[in-house]
Design an enzyme around this catalytic site. Structure first.
Site, PDB file in Angstrom:
ATOM      1  N   ASP A 132      -5.792   8.100  12.630  1.00 28.85           N
ATOM      2  CA  ASP A 132      -5.790   6.997  11.461  1.00 28.85           C
ATOM      3  C   ASP A 132      -4.252   6.675  11.617  1.00 28.85           C
ATOM      4  OD1 ASP A 132      -5.655   5.560   9.410  1.00 28.85           O
ATOM      5  OD2 ASP A 132      -6.023   7.117   7.653  1.00 28.85           O
ATOM      6  N   ASP A 143      -7.997   0.378  11.722  1.00 25.96           N
ATOM      7  CA  ASP A 143      -6.735   1.298  12.107  1.00 25.96           C
ATOM      8  C   ASP A 143      -7.192   2.899  11.923  1.00 25.96           C
ATOM      9  OD1 ASP A 143      -7.432   1.209   9.238  1.00 25.96           O
ATOM     10  OD2 ASP A 143      -5.105   1.275   8.844  1.00 25.96           O
ATOM     11  N   GLU A 144      -8.696   3.108  12.091  1.00 23.12           N
ATOM     12  CA  GLU A 144      -8.957   4.590  12.053  1.00 23.12           C
ATOM     13  C   GLU A 144     -10.337   4.636  12.494  1.00 23.12           C
ATOM     14  OE1 GLU A 144      -9.932   6.266   8.295  1.00 23.12           O
ATOM     15  OE2 GLU A 144      -9.901   4.244   7.356  1.00 23.12           O
TER      16      GLU A 144
END
Length: 403
Positions: free
Chosen positions: A17, A107-108
């Protein structure tokens, strides 16, 4: 070799993350922002650096409120193209570490590295190398949680932030989870947290001690079963690749300033325009349209309608969305509106559904959609604009995973 979830003897699922993604990209690209509180947004904060979060800033939050909490903060406008480029670079690195990568957002992601120890090193060694490569090649901090299930890996990355690596060894899940506050469990929002607090329950361990039956009496059968399973670290889900979105959506924060009905409707039209283009680009069809609203008192409501036939036509989705907005307008007049969003759910692939024949005469709306999509792809979003949107700024396109 793929290890089944729930039977693995080793913590071999990674949850990677990126830390304060948008704000970290801004600090990477502008050295003068490093170490300073950074707010990304305008009227509404869409991301905040950890320096700003330490002062109590959260997203989404009104820009005026954020600046009151953090007067030294630097406000920057979003640069979504830069965020998209950074996300693609990071996901390219993910794919070098495992063939099993499940993107959760830009983003993860989850990575399954089970069975790779003999050729690539232990999961913790892989996680350390992944973090180092993202820092070196993309210039961004990333936190990785390592555990035997997806849920525990995600909690581990949250606890390990910022810029950390935290392993929960197989067999140690309950020792890790039980001291944590109940809000760490998926599905515990502000209302559920308050209801649990009123019952004297503040930690995950207390949820486990309460038991599924008593928890269900307190929260309801479904939530009770779900939260009890998580409190006991039960999560059989595998890391899935190639799974398509179950919904396509977008939203727009309107800020605290009172908006006219015309402004709100124009925002909805712009959202529908973008979603229709995404539907057709992904060759998906929608059956259910969901309108989401947030009021000045931060309460939220949803309204939905299911179509008799699935469609990818903008005019049909827009008519349904306008109908839902009209139904909700008395509430908006009374309570104001700070956010409007639309989700298209109950999706199907274009070739998997038998469409209705146009027996009522010529209908060229679908052809018009395709022509407008082509013009916008070739000449830009502003090449063709609806009359109600003339003179209004275009909605920015946030980075997202493929539809």
């Amino acid at each position: 070799m793929r290890v089944d979830a729930g039977t693995r003897k080793q913590a071999s699922i990674l949850h990677a993350d990126l830390d304060s993604f948008y704000a970290s990209v801004e600090q990477r690209d502008d050295p003068s922002l490093r170490g300073r509180p950074v707010l990304v947004g305008g009227g509404v904060v869409v991301a905040a650096s950890y320096e700003a979060k330490a002062m109590g800033v959260r997203s989404p939050m009104a820009g005026r409120e954020a600046r009151a909490l953090c007067p030294r903060a630097v406000m920057v406008h979003p640069r979504f193209e830069a965020y998209t480029e950074a996300s693609r670079a990071v996901f390219a690195i993910f794919s070098d570490f495992s063939p099993f990568v499940e993107g959760i957002s830009v983003d993860e992601a989850f990575l399954d590295v089970g069975g790779m120890q003999a050729i690539a090193g232990s999961p913790v060694q892989l996680a350390a190398r992944l973090r180092e490569r993202v820092r070196r090649e993309v210039g961004l901090p990333i936190t990785v949680g390592v555990a035997s299930t997806k849920f525990v890996a995600k909690v581990a990355s949250a606890v390990g932030k910022p810029d950390g690596l935290l392993e929960v060894p197989a067999g140690g899940e309950l020792d890790f989870l039980h001291p944590l506050p109940v809000r760490r469990l998926w599905g515990v929002g502000a209302k559920a947290e308050q209801r649990l607090a009123d019952a004297g329950i503040e930690t995950v361990g207390q949820i486990a001690s309460l038991g599924e039956e008593r928890l269900s009496m307190l929260l309801g059968r479904g939530p009770g079963r779900h939260l009890y399973a998580l409190s006991m670290a039960r999560d059989p889900r595998r890391v899935q690749t190639g799974r398509r979105r179950r919904s396509i959506g977008a939203q727009r924060a309107l800020g605290r300033r009172w908006r006219s009905e015309a402004d709100i409707e124009a925002t909805l039209v712009a959202i529908v325009d973008g979603l229709g283009r995404r539907l057709r680009s992904a060759q998906r069809l929608v059956r259910t349209v969901v309108l989401r609203l947030r009021f000045h008192d931060f309460e939220r409501v949803t309204r939905s309608r299911t179509l008799s036939e699935p469609t990818d036509r903008t005019d049909i989705v827009l008519a349904v969305a306008r109908g839902l907005l009209d139904e909700a307008m008395p509430l908006i007049r009374e309570r104001g509106c700070t956010l409007i969003g639309l989700s298209l759910t109950n999706l199907a692939d274009h070739g998997a559904v038998q469409l209705a024949l146009p027996l009522d005469g010529a209908d060229h709306a679908g052809d018009l959609d395709l022509a407008i999509d082509s013009l916008r792809s070739r000449f830009g979003k502003g090449a063709v604009t609806r009359g109600v949107l003339v003179g209004r700024p275009h909605l920015p396109e946030s980075p997202m995973l493929p539809d």
